[in-house]
Each structure stands twice: as structure tokens, then as C-alpha cells.
Enzyme design. Structure first.
Site, PDB file in Angstrom:
ATOM      1  N   TYR A 217       0.806  -1.214   0.000  1.00 21.64           N
ATOM      2  CA  TYR A 217       0.000   0.000   0.000  1.00 21.64           C
ATOM      3  C   TYR A 217       0.841   1.268   0.000  1.00 21.64           C
ATOM      4  O   TYR A 217       0.447   2.288  -0.547  1.00 21.64           O
ATOM      5  CB  TYR A 217      -0.903   0.045   1.243  1.00 21.64           C
TER       6      TYR A 217
ATOM      7  N   TRP B 170      -7.527  -3.702  -3.560  1.00 26.11           N
ATOM      8  CA  TRP B 170      -8.275  -3.759  -2.303  1.00 26.11           C
ATOM      9  C   TRP B 170      -9.010  -2.442  -2.146  1.00 26.11           C
ATOM     10  O   TRP B 170      -8.395  -1.408  -2.038  1.00 26.11           O
ATOM     11  CB  TRP B 170      -7.340  -3.973  -1.103  1.00 26.11           C
TER      12      TRP B 170
ATOM     13  N   PHE C 291     -12.043   1.653   1.442  1.00 23.22           N
ATOM     14  CA  PHE C 291     -11.083   1.264   0.408  1.00 23.22           C
ATOM     15  C   PHE C 291     -11.775   0.864  -0.910  1.00 23.22           C
ATOM     16  O   PHE C 291     -11.100   0.564  -1.884  1.00 23.22           O
ATOM     17  CB  PHE C 291     -10.250   0.067   0.884  1.00 23.22           C
TER      18      PHE C 291
ATOM     19  N   GLU D  45      -2.873  -7.430  -2.653  1.00 20.13           N
ATOM     20  CA  GLU D  45      -3.648  -6.281  -2.179  1.00 20.13           C
ATOM     21  C   GLU D  45      -2.916  -4.992  -2.539  1.00 20.13           C
ATOM     22  O   GLU D  45      -1.700  -4.901  -2.373  1.00 20.13           O
ATOM     23  CB  GLU D  45      -3.840  -6.307  -0.649  1.00 20.13           C
TER      24      GLU D  45
ATOM     25  N   GLU E 103     -13.164  -2.423   8.193  1.00 20.66           N
ATOM     26  CA  GLU E 103     -11.717  -2.440   8.059  1.00 20.66           C
ATOM     27  C   GLU E 103     -11.026  -2.635   9.420  1.00 20.66           C
ATOM     28  O   GLU E 103     -10.487  -1.703  10.013  1.00 20.66           O
ATOM     29  CB  GLU E 103     -11.255  -1.132   7.397  1.00 20.66           C
ATOM     30  N   TRP E 104     -11.058  -3.869   9.920  1.00 24.52           N
ATOM     31  CA  TRP E 104     -10.363  -4.238  11.132  1.00 24.52           C
ATOM     32  C   TRP E 104     -10.621  -3.251  12.268  1.00 24.52           C
ATOM     33  O   TRP E 104     -11.745  -2.879  12.521  1.00 24.52           O
ATOM     34  CB  TRP E 104      -8.860  -4.415  10.852  1.00 24.52           C
TER      35      TRP E 104
END
Length: 236
Positions: A57, A179, A195, A131, A186-187
């Protein structure tokens, strides 16, 4: 930087490909590292891996904390063990455009560098980018969430650099995954960041394609980048 990569990337790959942990880890952690038996090393090296998957990322700087001691108590375990301090700034200048995810920056050239690093170090094993994506704040206006020019710009930059790794450096890249296709939970960030290529109304579950979804569709069909990307790059 090499030491930091050993603790975050090579930690997983070196035992699989070479039967042991990286030299840098042995040097700093010594007896704290598990030991592989000769039989285990043989099994690892014989079976290896069919492909390597990379979640990528952002790119960051690291500061050496051996020659210049740092206070690492508040930092991630891998940084403390590697004796490095990770940071997104150098001399007060950010490494790239910030995103909604704290500590994640838009640094497209990092994609080419990590793909090249892994491909060269691990014997040209087939590689998939499993991702790669851009985060938005959920409390942005609906217009900004749907007209996600920043995400389009991000994807355009990262895919351009990935293409360069393949065409110029001969990287053995077999696939790429954005992703993600839709906004999701998101966690630990929950619903506060997005995203997705498709906007999700979490109350009604309605899906709405963002500008990035249309751009990515056109990209996959071989179309030219949208005018919005060209405009954003011209303004940058």
C-alpha cells in the site's frame, strides 16, 4: 532499510526459500530465534513455494537506531527488534501524499522497488500483488466519496510503476488485485475508512460505483486514463 526489510519481508520468505531466518535477524536476536533442524531445512527448500503474494500500500523511510539511539518503546515490535524507526517524513517533508489510513502515503514508485526486490532475491518466483488500494475517510462528503479522484490517481500511479517493473525490469508478475471491490469493515478502523471501488451505504447496503470503479473497468478494457486523472496530475 535492508535490515527493516529483513524483519518485515524476509522473515517469512527466507526460511521457505533458503531454510533459515535472515542473517540480520540472527545477528540481532540470536538465541531468541527458533532453530530449524536439518530435516526441516531440507523439507522447506525442497517444497519451496509456487508463488509469492505481496500486500503493498505504501512506502516509508526508516532511521537507523544503532548508530543513533531512538526511543522505541512505543513502536511496533518489528521496528524495535530491527532497531529501526519507521517514519513517513524526512527533514520535515512527507514521502508522499497522505491517505485516510494513518501512516500510509501515496508513493507509487515503491511498487516497482518492492516487486523488483522480491523477484531478484527469491529467484524470479511468480509474484502476485494480492492487495493494493487507497483509503478515504468515511465522513467525507458523498460527492467526494463517489468522485474519488485521489483513488484513481493512486491506482494509475501504482499500476504504471508495476507495469514498469514488468516491462523494464523483467519482474515475473502474474496478477494484481485491488483492495477492495466494495467498502468494508476495516479491522480496528471499523467503518471509519473506505477502500472500495464501490460505495456501500451501510444502512441500506446499496452499492454505488465510484469514479475509480469506472476507471478500473476502462483500464482493464484497454482504454486511456480518464480526463480526471490527467487534470489532477496537471494540477499537482
Amino acid at each position: 532499510a535492508r535490515r527493516a526489510l529483513s524483519f518485515e519481508v524476509d522473515w517469512f520468505l527466507e526460511p521457505i526459500f533458503f531454510g533459515d531466518y535472515p542473517r540480520e535477524m540472527h545477528k540481532l536476536l540470536s538465541s531468541n530465534l527458533p532453530k530449524f533442524t536439518s530435516e526441516e531445512k531440507s523439507l522447506l527448500q525442497k517444497n519451496k513455494a509456487d508463488f509469492i503474494g505481496i500486500n503493498h500500500y505504501t512506502t516509508i523511510y526508516v532511521k537507523d537506531c544503532i548508530s543513533s539511539p531512538c526511543d522505541l518503546k512505543a513502536y511496533e515490535a518489528y521496528e524495535a527488534n530491527a532497531l529501526v524507526l519507521a517514519t513517513g517524513e524526512r527533514d520535515g517533508v512527507a514521502i508522499g501524499r497522505p491517505t485516510a489510513f494513518d501512516g500510509y502515503y501515496d508513493v507509487p514508485e515503491g511498487m516497482e522497488q518492492i516487486v523488483k526486490y522480491v523477484n531478484q532475491r527469491y529467484k524470479n518466483t511468480p509474484l502476485y500483488v494480492t492487495e493494493n488500494g487507497y483509503s478515504q475517510h468515511s465522513n467525507d462528503t458523498m460527492d467526494k466519496l463517489i468522485n474519488d479522484v485521489e483513488r484513481v490517481n493512486y491506482l494509475h500511479g501504482y499500476l504504471t510503476c508495476l507495469s514498469s517493473a514488468v516491462s523494464r525490469k523483467g519482474a515475473n508478475v502474474r496478477g494484481y488485485f485491488v483492495w477492495s471491490i466494495i467498502d468494508n469493515f476495516e479491522w480496528t478502523f471499523g467503518f471509519t475508512v473506505r477502500f472500495g471501488l464501490y460505495h456501500v451505504d451501510y444502512g441500506t447496503q446499496k452499492r454505488t460505483p465510484k469514479m475509480s470503479a469506472k476507471w478500473y473497468r476502462d483500464f482493464l478494457m484497454g482504454s486511456r486514463p480518464t480526463d480526471q486523472v490527467q487534470m489532477l496530475r496537471a494540477d499537482s
